[in-house]
Design a protein around this motif. Sequence first.
Motif, PDB file in Angstrom:
ATOM      1  N   ASP A  28       1.257   5.761  -7.518  1.00 34.57           N
ATOM      2  CA  ASP A  28       0.238   6.350  -8.052  1.00 34.57           C
ATOM      3  C   ASP A  28       0.582   8.052  -8.040  1.00 34.57           C
ATOM      4  O   ASP A  28       0.009   8.716  -9.035  1.00 34.57           O
ATOM      5  N   GLN A  29       1.187   8.635  -7.068  1.00 39.91           N
ATOM      6  CA  GLN A  29       1.329   9.908  -7.139  1.00 39.91           C
ATOM      7  C   GLN A  29       2.522  10.465  -8.276  1.00 39.91           C
ATOM      8  O   GLN A  29       2.253  11.483  -8.858  1.00 39.91           O
TER       9      GLN A  29
ATOM     10  N   GLY B 129       0.829  -1.058   0.135  1.00 40.77           N
ATOM     11  CA  GLY B 129       0.051  -0.159   0.117  1.00 40.77           C
ATOM     12  C   GLY B 129       0.863   1.136  -0.027  1.00 40.77           C
ATOM     13  O   GLY B 129       0.506   2.250  -0.513  1.00 40.77           O
ATOM     14  N   LEU B 130       1.737   1.015   0.846  1.00 40.77           N
ATOM     15  CA  LEU B 130       2.848   2.358   0.959  1.00 40.77           C
ATOM     16  C   LEU B 130       3.573   2.486  -0.578  1.00 40.77           C
ATOM     17  O   LEU B 130       3.606   3.934  -0.950  1.00 40.77           O
ATOM     18  N   ILE B 131       4.052   1.404  -1.065  1.00 46.83           N
ATOM     19  CA  ILE B 131       4.531   1.625  -2.484  1.00 46.83           C
ATOM     20  C   ILE B 131       3.873   2.183  -3.452  1.00 46.83           C
ATOM     21  O   ILE B 131       4.022   3.106  -4.470  1.00 46.83           O
TER      22      ILE B 131
ATOM     23  N   PRO C  25       7.077  15.222  -1.542  1.00 42.65           N
ATOM     24  CA  PRO C  25       7.192  13.874  -1.768  1.00 42.65           C
ATOM     25  C   PRO C  25       6.622  12.888  -0.704  1.00 42.65           C
ATOM     26  O   PRO C  25       6.275  13.149   0.188  1.00 42.65           O
ATOM     27  N   THR C  26       6.139  11.681  -1.280  1.00 41.00           N
ATOM     28  CA  THR C  26       5.493  10.881  -0.523  1.00 41.00           C
ATOM     29  C   THR C  26       6.433  10.425   0.664  1.00 41.00           C
ATOM     30  O   THR C  26       7.742  10.296   0.605  1.00 41.00           O
TER      31      THR C  26
ATOM     32  N   TYR D  16       8.880  -1.916  -8.911  1.00 42.01           N
ATOM     33  CA  TYR D  16       8.585  -0.455  -8.584  1.00 42.01           C
ATOM     34  C   TYR D  16       9.871   0.254  -8.121  1.00 42.01           C
ATOM     35  O   TYR D  16       9.646   1.461  -8.235  1.00 42.01           O
ATOM     36  N   SER D  17      10.965  -0.682  -8.298  1.00 41.09           N
ATOM     37  CA  SER D  17      12.356  -0.093  -7.947  1.00 41.09           C
ATOM     38  C   SER D  17      12.485   1.324  -9.092  1.00 41.09           C
ATOM     39  O   SER D  17      13.125   2.269  -8.717  1.00 41.09           O
TER      40      SER D  17
END
Length: 742
Positions: free
Chosen positions: A331-332, A324-326, A345-346, A384-385
Amino acid sequence: MTQELKEQNLPLSPIAYFGATCSSLDRLGSEPESPPHVVQSLATVLSLLLPRIPVAVLKKKGDFVSRMVVTVLRLNSVTEVTLTSGLKCLAQLLIAGDKVNWSDLSQNYGVLIGYLTDSRSKVRRQSHLCIRDVLQSLRGTPVLAPASEAISNLFERFLLLAGGSNANSSEGVKGAQEVLYVLDALKDSLPLMSMKYMTTILKYYKTLLELRQPLVTRRVTDSLNVVCTYPNIEVSAEALLDLLSFLAVSVSASETSPVSLTFNARLLSSGMMKVQSLNRQLCVIKLPIVFSALKDILGSEHEEAIFSATEAFKVLIDGCIDEGLIKQGVDQIIHAQSDDRKSGPTIIEKVCAIIESLLDYHYSVAWDMAFQVVSTMFDKLGYYSSYFMKGTIKNLADMQSLPDEDFPYRKQLHECVGSALGAMGPETFLGILPLKFQANDLSEVNVWLFPILKQHIVGARLGFFCETLLGLVEEMKQRSRRLGLEGKVFSSRSADALVYSVWSLLPSFCNYPLDTAKSFKDLLKPICSALDEEHDIRGIICSSLQILIQQNKRIKEGKDDADSAEICPAKQRAISHYTPEIAGENLNVLTASAPQLLKLLSGIFMKSTVDEGGSLQSTIGEFASIAHKNVVRTLFKNTMERLLEVTQQAGVAEASNMQVDNSSSKSSLFLRRARLIDLAVSLLPGLDEPALNLLFIAIKPALQDVDGLIQKKAYKVLSIILRVSPHANASELYSSFVSAFR
């Protein structure tokens, strides 16, 4: 006492001793000048007896024993041993008694609390242990709250005394010392207290940490560490996180002691994991602060502290960063335009920036550990890296150019780059860090990547190898020819070496690829051409084909090793895409190509003089195991016909006693015969029982052949037949074998 019990004909049981001891102590307690050594002995005996007395007896006699023990504790000449034994007795009575009404427990509990700050260390320590044991027995009962409140009130009173207007007076000094004593007690008792009063004390802990007094800070962090590591306790996530955040900032600001740095790294790790188990959302908000603190510890140059910080990083990355955090960060990034992005930044972006900063030169003494942290982050982010760690990959590539004398961590660097490759896959990875085949100077090609690519590619697309890498192969072949025509022999050979290096990646691309059913047919033509024309890479191609078949066969049979703890995250992800159904579809595609490849491989095998490592034979055997039976049967029939023909020719040649000048022809016949036997053996995995019998009949004459090579081959075939044949058939063949020599 024993003698007295015997004289009264009483049994020497715990209850009898208990009665005699209580009677003696009660009598001595009423005497103004009781002998201290006698009282001490009796108190010690009583403390040893109480755990052996039935609970029903203790409940019945509890009030009497309690009054007696309290009386003994208040004697003028009481010793330390008597005090510690008496405290043990009171604790045993509290643990055994009813736990419904606080009024029934408060008096004895108050006595225990009264010794919590006693000036005598042994008495004080025994009080701490007794309070711990009593609180443990009260968990889950209605009297835990008032018992916890009593400790909290005592703590507050001493804090006020220590911090009052006369803090420098003797009372203030005494109050400060008593605060330290209470903190010592809380290390044992705080995790056992009710949540309400535990939270109250945690709030006072922050005030104490702000004093930055080493004696106080160490006791607070010791107590906090017990809370963080104690299983199954109810604690306020907000209060705990507030303390951890303050501690993290304190570490960054002022801490220099190696012992404290090591301890704080471990505390931040266990504490954040405790908060995460209580309230995930609260935990992730503070991750950047904690990661910054761990970063500072990693740069401390103290070996044990660096190791602890590294382990803490890895634990928190694995335990607190979730999908979820990733995805929130992804998404942002996707939905925000890079030029007009207004939001900050997230959390995951902040964390990744901190991880990337570990590669700065300031942390060079700990780069070997920093690489472990970066690798853990790549493994966690997976595909997602590429959204968060592009800069990290480029920094790693820049470090490759450092001279060896200044950079002793080359191996660790390559392992870290391999983690990045395994996480995001070769397509994305090479998009960020290309091989640079288009460079005018071939020395600029990133050849250092090839060993890493070979070792870490898994779960890739065969389509990418066909579309992109084989395209590079063709370009480099043309370049090699052009350089050769220009007389640049060394450069031409370098280009040829790069061609080989690209082909050497094929086994890795065949390691659990994602698109076998879709893309193998596109790979078939180039590998057939390469098998036929390029001797140097035959072994590579054969190994690749074997990997494809073996892995899919294992998965279809339910024998995959996805649950093995030793498998890297990238391979686990790749295997997770496979099911027996997908493996079956892959094998169908491979089976469809079997006639073409078996024909090609058999032809190459018969023409070649050496099969290095048996790669051709092994590959033929793998395809024979999945090919349709009629395909294998036809090839086997043709092989046996040719073997019969060559055997007859060899027999004629032997009978005619050829001249010396024709010995090369005779040798050639024997070699062809040996190769045909090897080819027939290679087809064994796909042969049925009649074919096995035929093969046995064919090798019978060879078992007694005058040529040692042929005889050796025949025995090898026989051993294989006996091993793979059904039990009954094997026995029959063995009998035939024995009879052949009679």
